[in-house]
Design a protein around this motif. Structure first.
Motif, PDB file in Angstrom:
ATOM      1  N   VAL A 257      77.336 -12.655  31.852  1.00  0.00           N
ATOM      2  CA  VAL A 257      78.330 -13.213  30.925  1.00  0.00           C
ATOM      3  C   VAL A 257      79.041 -12.092  30.168  1.00  0.00           C
ATOM      4  O   VAL A 257      80.262 -12.137  29.981  1.00  0.00           O
ATOM      5  CB  VAL A 257      77.655 -14.190  29.939  1.00  0.00           C
ATOM      6  CG1 VAL A 257      78.690 -14.776  28.983  1.00  0.00           C
ATOM      7  CG2 VAL A 257      76.955 -15.315  30.697  1.00  0.00           C
TER       8      VAL A 257
ATOM      9  N   HIS B  91      81.619 -10.435  32.410  1.00  0.00           N
ATOM     10  CA  HIS B  91      82.822 -11.271  32.551  1.00  0.00           C
ATOM     11  C   HIS B  91      83.650 -11.260  31.275  1.00  0.00           C
ATOM     12  O   HIS B  91      84.884 -11.204  31.332  1.00  0.00           O
ATOM     13  CB  HIS B  91      82.402 -12.697  32.908  1.00  0.00           C
ATOM     14  CG  HIS B  91      83.541 -13.594  33.260  1.00  0.00           C
ATOM     15  ND1 HIS B  91      84.022 -14.548  32.392  1.00  0.00           N
ATOM     16  CD2 HIS B  91      84.321 -13.675  34.365  1.00  0.00           C
ATOM     17  CE1 HIS B  91      85.025 -15.185  32.950  1.00  0.00           C
ATOM     18  NE2 HIS B  91      85.236 -14.677  34.152  1.00  0.00           N
TER      19      HIS B  91
ATOM     20  N   ILE C 265      75.740 -20.523  35.361  1.00  0.00           N
ATOM     21  CA  ILE C 265      76.767 -19.654  34.782  1.00  0.00           C
ATOM     22  C   ILE C 265      77.957 -19.530  35.723  1.00  0.00           C
ATOM     23  O   ILE C 265      79.115 -19.552  35.291  1.00  0.00           O
ATOM     24  CB  ILE C 265      76.168 -18.269  34.456  1.00  0.00           C
ATOM     25  CG1 ILE C 265      75.249 -18.370  33.236  1.00  0.00           C
ATOM     26  CG2 ILE C 265      77.261 -17.240  34.195  1.00  0.00           C
ATOM     27  CD1 ILE C 265      74.471 -17.105  32.938  1.00  0.00           C
ATOM     28  N   ALA C 266      77.686 -19.399  37.030  1.00  0.00           N
ATOM     29  CA  ALA C 266      78.771 -19.324  38.023  1.00  0.00           C
ATOM     30  C   ALA C 266      79.606 -20.604  38.011  1.00  0.00           C
ATOM     31  O   ALA C 266      80.847 -20.554  38.093  1.00  0.00           O
ATOM     32  CB  ALA C 266      78.195 -19.082  39.412  1.00  0.00           C
TER      33      ALA C 266
ATOM     34  N   ASN D  64      84.013 -18.010  26.945  1.00  0.00           N
ATOM     35  CA  ASN D  64      82.949 -17.087  27.350  1.00  0.00           C
ATOM     36  C   ASN D  64      82.039 -16.710  26.190  1.00  0.00           C
ATOM     37  O   ASN D  64      80.840 -16.491  26.394  1.00  0.00           O
ATOM     38  CB  ASN D  64      83.564 -15.828  27.965  1.00  0.00           C
ATOM     39  CG  ASN D  64      83.832 -15.983  29.444  1.00  0.00           C
ATOM     40  OD1 ASN D  64      82.989 -15.691  30.281  1.00  0.00           O
ATOM     41  ND2 ASN D  64      85.005 -16.478  29.764  1.00  0.00           N
TER      42      ASN D  64
ATOM     43  N   PHE E  79      81.799 -20.517  34.902  1.00  0.00           N
ATOM     44  CA  PHE E  79      82.953 -19.646  35.096  1.00  0.00           C
ATOM     45  C   PHE E  79      84.070 -20.379  35.840  1.00  0.00           C
ATOM     46  O   PHE E  79      85.242 -20.309  35.455  1.00  0.00           O
ATOM     47  CB  PHE E  79      82.562 -18.395  35.886  1.00  0.00           C
ATOM     48  CG  PHE E  79      81.787 -17.388  35.087  1.00  0.00           C
ATOM     49  CD1 PHE E  79      81.814 -17.402  33.696  1.00  0.00           C
ATOM     50  CD2 PHE E  79      81.020 -16.419  35.718  1.00  0.00           C
ATOM     51  CE1 PHE E  79      81.094 -16.478  32.949  1.00  0.00           C
ATOM     52  CE2 PHE E  79      80.305 -15.484  34.984  1.00  0.00           C
ATOM     53  CZ  PHE E  79      80.343 -15.525  33.601  1.00  0.00           C
TER      54      PHE E  79
ATOM     55  N   LEU F   1      89.948 -17.956  27.535  1.00  0.00           N
ATOM     56  CA  LEU F   1      88.715 -17.598  28.241  1.00  0.00           C
ATOM     57  C   LEU F   1      87.769 -16.815  27.332  1.00  0.00           C
ATOM     58  O   LEU F   1      86.548 -16.915  27.467  1.00  0.00           O
ATOM     59  CB  LEU F   1      89.041 -16.769  29.487  1.00  0.00           C
ATOM     60  CG  LEU F   1      89.514 -17.540  30.720  1.00  0.00           C
ATOM     61  CD1 LEU F   1      90.002 -16.576  31.786  1.00  0.00           C
ATOM     62  CD2 LEU F   1      88.414 -18.436  31.271  1.00  0.00           C
TER      63      LEU F   1
ATOM     64  N   TRP G  85      87.768 -21.237  34.188  1.00  0.00           N
ATOM     65  CA  TRP G  85      89.017 -20.760  34.789  1.00  0.00           C
ATOM     66  C   TRP G  85      89.928 -21.919  35.169  1.00  0.00           C
ATOM     67  O   TRP G  85      91.139 -21.883  34.910  1.00  0.00           O
ATOM     68  CB  TRP G  85      88.709 -19.896  36.011  1.00  0.00           C
ATOM     69  CG  TRP G  85      88.410 -18.474  35.681  1.00  0.00           C
ATOM     70  CD1 TRP G  85      87.192 -17.884  35.540  1.00  0.00           C
ATOM     71  CD2 TRP G  85      89.371 -17.436  35.421  1.00  0.00           C
ATOM     72  NE1 TRP G  85      87.312 -16.560  35.215  1.00  0.00           N
ATOM     73  CE2 TRP G  85      88.636 -16.252  35.134  1.00  0.00           C
ATOM     74  CE3 TRP G  85      90.763 -17.392  35.413  1.00  0.00           C
ATOM     75  CZ2 TRP G  85      89.267 -15.041  34.840  1.00  0.00           C
ATOM     76  CZ3 TRP G  85      91.397 -16.185  35.124  1.00  0.00           C
ATOM     77  CH2 TRP G  85      90.652 -15.033  34.836  1.00  0.00           C
TER      78      TRP G  85
END
Length: 302
Positions: free
Chosen positions: A41, A44, A123-124, A93, A127, A89, A131
């Protein structure tokens, strides 16, 4: 000019700090068989902040538009859209960072502890959802960003790029959706912060008990990471509230005062600059590397 120089200096420090943090975590994730979810995290978040600060710099770089000899509407649309997406984002995040830390430190009896085993997988998915949400919710920036500064029905943002005035109903709709999305993420941050405060208080009581038993208590990595995330979330909420007040004032008046806009730019990017510095200063692994580099420099210079 003073604001502009300060803005470029601020963004330069932020880009360098985030780049260092990103490179460190890329190497860490590459070397470790099972990287920590919080490292993913953080990696990213640092990459999002780099893109956000770079687009903000390009928006203010009038030389780029002068080299093209004409105001390029495609560049205006792209820069404004990417900058807005990355700003949102950053919110999502930071929220994910706080949730990840809560799950990491939670005991087995806690309801979120069942996500520990497959936390990287979730977490993936988060994301992808973030997005998709931000790319779609900020699509209006592509429509309303124009590069015709000589027209009178525009809200001038910079010399070569402007925003078309929206219908009051459409503007209220977009503002409401954006406000609801941000309040949702900030609300989750506050809830997770409350849990982390309770966690730290309970560990503090245990430390006092160990001290009374003449056992030297030590700050665990989990406690240190929790304190860091708690500082970041608290700082973000404060900066977000200040930015929200300034943005709401400008949006209601439908007038972008140059001084107010300069202050908003400086305030809006403070979190992207401060967050990597906090993460770097609180990570013993990075501190150890920096200390070794300093020792090498001292040896070579002597």
């Amino acid at each position: 000019m003073l604001f502009k120089n300060g803005y470029f200096f601020q963004a330069g420090i932020g880009i360098l700090a985030n780049a260092f943090l990103l490179i460190f975590h890329i190497f860490t994730i590459h070397q470790v068989h099972r990287p920590r979810p919080i490292d993913i995290v953080t990696c990213h978040l640092a990459s999002v902040h780099i893109v956000m600060l770079l687009t903000a710099l390009l928006i203010l770089s009038e030389d780029m538009f002068k080299l093209l000899n004409f105001p390029n509407e495609l560049i205006c649309k792209l820069l404004f859209y990417v900058n807005r997406v990355t700003r949102n984002l950053s919110i999502s995040n930071t929220c994910l960072l706080s949730i990840t830390q809560v799950i990491t430190i939670s005991p087995r009896s806690f309801c979120l502890s069942r996500f520990k085993q497959k936390l990287t997988h979730y977490i993936a998915i988060a994301f992808f959802c973030f997005w998709s949400l931000n790319l779609s919710s900020n699509s209006h920036m592509i429509i309303y960003t124009v590069a015709h500064p000589n027209r009178t029905n525009l809200l001038n943002v910079i010399k070569y790029c402007s925003l078309s005035t929206m219908n009051s109903i459409i503007m209220a709709l977009f503002l409401s959706l954006s406000l609801f999305q941000n309040i949702f993420f900030v609300g989750i941050m506050l809830l997770s912060s409350m849990y982390m405060v309770i966690f730290l208080c309970s560990h503090h009581k245990k430390s006092e008990y160990l001290h009374s038993m003449r056992i030297s208590p030590r700050i665990s990595p989990a406690q240190r990471a929790t304190c860091t995330v708690l500082v970041l979330v608290s700082f973000f909420v404060i900066m977000y509230c200040v930015d929200l007040i300034i943005s709401s004032f400008s949006a209601v008046l439908q007038k972008y005062d140059p001084i107010v806009l300069d202050i908003q730019r400086l305030m809006g990017n403070i979190y992207a600059v401060v967050s990597p510095l906090v993460l770097i200063s609180s990570d013993k692994r990075i501190i150890g590397i920096l200390q070794k580099l300093m020792e090498m420099i001292i040896v070579l210079s002597s």
